[in-house]
Each structure stands twice: as structure tokens, then as C-alpha cells.
Design an enzyme around this catalytic site. Structure first.
Site, mmCIF file in Angstrom:
data_model
loop_
_atom_site.group_PDB
_atom_site.id
_atom_site.type_symbol
_atom_site.label_atom_id
_atom_site.label_comp_id
_atom_site.label_asym_id
_atom_site.label_seq_id
_atom_site.Cartn_x
_atom_site.Cartn_y
_atom_site.Cartn_z
ATOM 1 N N ASP A 117 0.863 -1.192 0.000
ATOM 2 C CA ASP A 117 0.000 0.000 0.000
ATOM 3 C C ASP A 117 0.894 1.236 0.000
ATOM 4 O O ASP A 117 1.672 1.449 0.932
ATOM 5 C CB ASP A 117 -0.901 -0.005 1.247
ATOM 6 C CG ASP A 117 -1.884 1.165 1.285
ATOM 7 O OD1 ASP A 117 -1.885 1.984 0.342
ATOM 8 O OD2 ASP A 117 -2.648 1.266 2.266
ATOM 9 N N GLU A 136 -1.922 -1.316 -3.668
ATOM 10 C CA GLU A 136 -2.979 -0.396 -3.211
ATOM 11 C C GLU A 136 -2.545 1.052 -3.378
ATOM 12 O O GLU A 136 -1.441 1.428 -2.982
ATOM 13 C CB GLU A 136 -3.298 -0.709 -1.735
ATOM 14 C CG GLU A 136 -4.427 0.123 -1.148
ATOM 15 C CD GLU A 136 -4.769 -0.298 0.294
ATOM 16 O OE1 GLU A 136 -4.405 -1.428 0.713
ATOM 17 O OE2 GLU A 136 -5.379 0.511 1.005
#
Ligand code: OSB
Ligand code: MG
Length: 368
Positions: free
Chosen positions: A188, A213
Site C-alpha cells: 500500500d 494499493e
């Protein structure tokens, strides 16, 4: 629903360990809670806004302002029968999704308590237990990260997400893969990159990640489209998706293949249910993200993650992952299969609030 009393609480919660992302470090959290009372029933909502406007444009102070000056006066003037009437009631307020969502959460919890139904059953959730993933912040060195990954595996978390930023990305993932070739792993970036950094993602593409992400800026849908075309790893959007319309656009243009749904980021449970319907129609896998919630927000997230479209492991870890003192009981514990049971024995969010813990950590209380 006759609403009689509304209270805002600002509660100081110490995190067990600092949590570092590409946008900053969180060491402790001031958490804004709202309670709404009707007769002897009280519904609770937790606001996920942070101190500064880094994850989104909202802050604890902006939420306090919008809730007390705009949302609550409208709620007091207009009686509603069902929580799904709330979004229409406040639709003139632009943005401010986290502020809107925490009041909506309290209304759903209150409604569940009045109707004696769990939130899961009210929204049509189908699971009794939900797969739990862990989100590991950026660490001071690789050894510390490796230790945390090993712990997560031993605890049976169903996947590991690591935060990345420039300088803490490809090398780190490569080293993790050397040790754990088959680990369900994802990264992420919290928008730490731009399209010009595409080689970094092409390099990450070789490591069999479940997804990447939010690599780019939250408003860069078209750049995510361009990046996704060059990758076989699915892009998952978090910050970019603030509504069902954002989700529709992102999916239609193929900016992502997976969506991390945070009910508070999209403005509440009602909007979440719209994204669930869209995902069901278009066969897009969802999972529920987290914002280091205390038990109140966590309980709501667990119930949301019980929806059928939430098929991937969620950023919903056990309560002890972040905190040492708890605002609810029972607290959330990881089962030996790496899942978290959906609390349905009590109505609403399914957990009891420990008022004495709220009082103990209270910084401010406002009766509205
Ligand atoms: O981007 O998902 C994120 C925490 C704070 C702000 C943003 C994010 C996160 C996390 C933690 O990744 C998820 C959790 O609550 O466990
Ligand atoms: Mg994220």
C-alpha cells in the site's frame, strides 16, 4: 426514531506501537465518538478522521465543526424512520464524508438496538466470520519488518500488507519474497508515487503480489488507468474511491480491479451498500479497509465485511494489534483460522460500550 440526546466525546487512545505510512507517523490518536440516544437505547459511531489532513482532507476539528454546526441541527429538525433516510437529509452538505459517516454509524447502531437486530442482519451480511489481514507500517529496518511478518504468519493472519514509499519498496518486497515465496502479500503506497515512477511498479509486478494499493494520487484516476494497463498485478484503490460514482468510473475505465472499501471514507454505510450492489453486478472483489479504529469502528467494519462481495482478507485485525485498553467488550480476537467472528449476539454493532473507559480517557465532551 425519536432522538433525544446527542453527545460528542473526544477520547485519547495510546497506540501500542507508532504506525508509519508514506504520509506520516501516528503515535497516539484522539478519537471523536458520537452517541445518539432514544429512550434507554444509545447508538455509537466512531469518526476515523486523524489530527491532520493527510489521508483525506478531513481532520478531527473539521469533523467536530461539521457535525455540531450542520449535521446534528438537521437531524434534530427532521425525524427519520430508517437510517437509509439519513443521506438524503444531509445531502446538501458537500464532502465531509468521515463526519457524515460517524453520525450515520450511530444511527444504524441505534436503529439496530431499537429493532433488536444486529447490524449484520440489518444490512444483509452473510458471513459469521471474516478473513483478517494485517497492515504493517514502514519500519526502521528490514529485520524489524521481518519479525513482524513472522509474527503475523504465526498468528494466522490471512495476508500481509506492507506500507511502501520511495526507498522502501522493491528491495524490501524482494527480500520478503526470498524468505516467504508463497506468502499472500500486498503493498500500500498511500499515493506516494507518480506515473513517472512506473518502473518501480513494473519491478514490483514480478513478485506475485495480491494487489498494489493506491500507488498514485487520489485524483489521478486516469494515471491509474495508464498504470494498470502496464501491470498484471491488480491495482486496488483506497483514497480515490469516495463514493459509488467514483467506484463506477474507476471500474469502467479499468483504473483498478479491486476496491478497498472504508465505509467512513465513502460517507457511510448506505453508500457502502451501493458499492456492494455495484460490485455484485460487475463482479469486482471488495475488502474492508481500516483506519486504526477502536472497537466501536472495528465492530461496524466487521459487520460490513460480512457482505457477500467482501471476498478478500480485510484490514481488520484483532483489537490487541493496536491498543492496550479497550472501549468495548468483548474485544475482537483472531480465531485460530485467521478470521474474526461477526458480533451478532447483541443488537446493533454487537458489542457493549465501556463507559468507564471512555470517561477515563476523555479530553472533551460536548452535549449537542
Ligand atoms: O491506507 O489503509 C490505509 C491506516 C491509517 C490510514 C490509512 C490506512 C491505514 C492502514 C491500517 O493501512 C489499517 C488498519 O486499521 O489496520
Ligand atoms: Mg490504504
Amino acid at each position: 426514531m425519536k432522538i433525544e440526546k446527542i453527545t460528542l466525546y473526544l477520547v485519547k487512545m495510546e497506540l501500542k506501537h507508532p504506525f508509519r505510512t508514506s504520509f506520516g507517523v501516528t503515535k497516539e490518536r484522539d478519537i471523536l465518538l458520537v452517541s445518539i440516544q432514544s429512550g434507554d437505547k444509545i447508538g455509537w459511531g466512531e469518526c476515523v478522521a486523524e489530527h491532520g489532513p493527510w489521508y483525506s482532507g478531513e481532520t478531527i476539528t473539521s469533523c467536530k465543526h461539521v457535525i455540531s454546526e450542520y449535521i446534528i441541527p438537521w437531524l434534530k429538525k427532521n425525524e427519520i424512520e430508517h437510517p437509509n433516510q439519513y443521506p438524503d437529509l444531509i445531502h446538501k452538505i458537500k464532502g465531509n464524508h468521515m463526519a457524515k459517516a460517524c453520525v450515520e454509524d450511530a444511527i444504524w447502531d441505534l436503529y439496530g438496538k431499537l429493532e433488536e437486530k444486529s447490524l449484520r442482519d440489518l444490512i444483509g451480511g452473510e458471513k459469521d466470520t471474516i478473513p483478517s489481514g494485517i497492515s504493517l507500517g514502514i519500519q526502521q529496518d528490514f529485520g524489524t519488518l521481518l519479525e513482524k511478518i513472522q509474527n503475523a504468519i504465526e498468528q494466522k493472519y490471512k495476508r500481509v500488507k506492507i506500507k511502501i514509499e520511495p526507498g522502501w519498496d522493491v528491495e524490501i518486497v524482494k527480500k520478503i519474497r526470498d524468505q516467504y515465496p508463497n506468502l499472500d502479500l500486498m503493498v500500500d503506497a498511500n499515493s506516494a508515487y507518480r506515473l513517472k515512477d512506473e518502473e518501480i511498479f513494473q519491478a514490483l509486478d514480478k513478485y506475485n503480489l495480491m494487489m498494489i494499493e493506491q500507488p498514485l494520487q487520489s485524483y489521478d484516476i486516469m494515471d491509474h488507468v495508464k498504470l494498470q494497463k502496464k501491470l498484471s498485478t491488480p491495482i486496488c484503490l483506497d483514497e480515490s474511491i469516495k463514493s459509488v460514482d467514483d467506484a463506477r468510473i474507476a471500474i469502467e475505465y479499468d483504473a483498478c480491479k479491486i476496491i478497498n472499501v472504508k465505509p467512513s471514507r465513502v460517507g457511510g454505510i448506505s453508500e457502502t451498500l451501493k458499492i456492494h450492489e455495484l460490485a455484485d453486478l460487475l463482479k469486482i472483489p471488495l475488502w474492508c479497509g481500516g483506519m486504526l479504529e477502536t472497537g466501536i469502528g472495528r465492530a461496524k467494519n466487521v459487520s460490513v465485511a460480512s457482505l457477500s462481495t467482501f471476498t478478500l482478507p480485510n484490514d481488520i485485525s484483532e483489537s490487541a494489534r493496536y491498543y492496550t485498553n479497550y472501549l468495548i467488550e468483548p474485544i475482537f480476537k483472531l480465531t485460530k483460522n485467521g478470521t474474526i467472528d461477526v458480533p451478532t449476539k447483541l443488537p446493533g454493532i454487537g458489542v457493549a460500550i465501556k463507559n468507564e473507559e471512555i470517561e477515563k480517557n476523555l479530553k472533551e465532551k460536548i452535549e449537542l
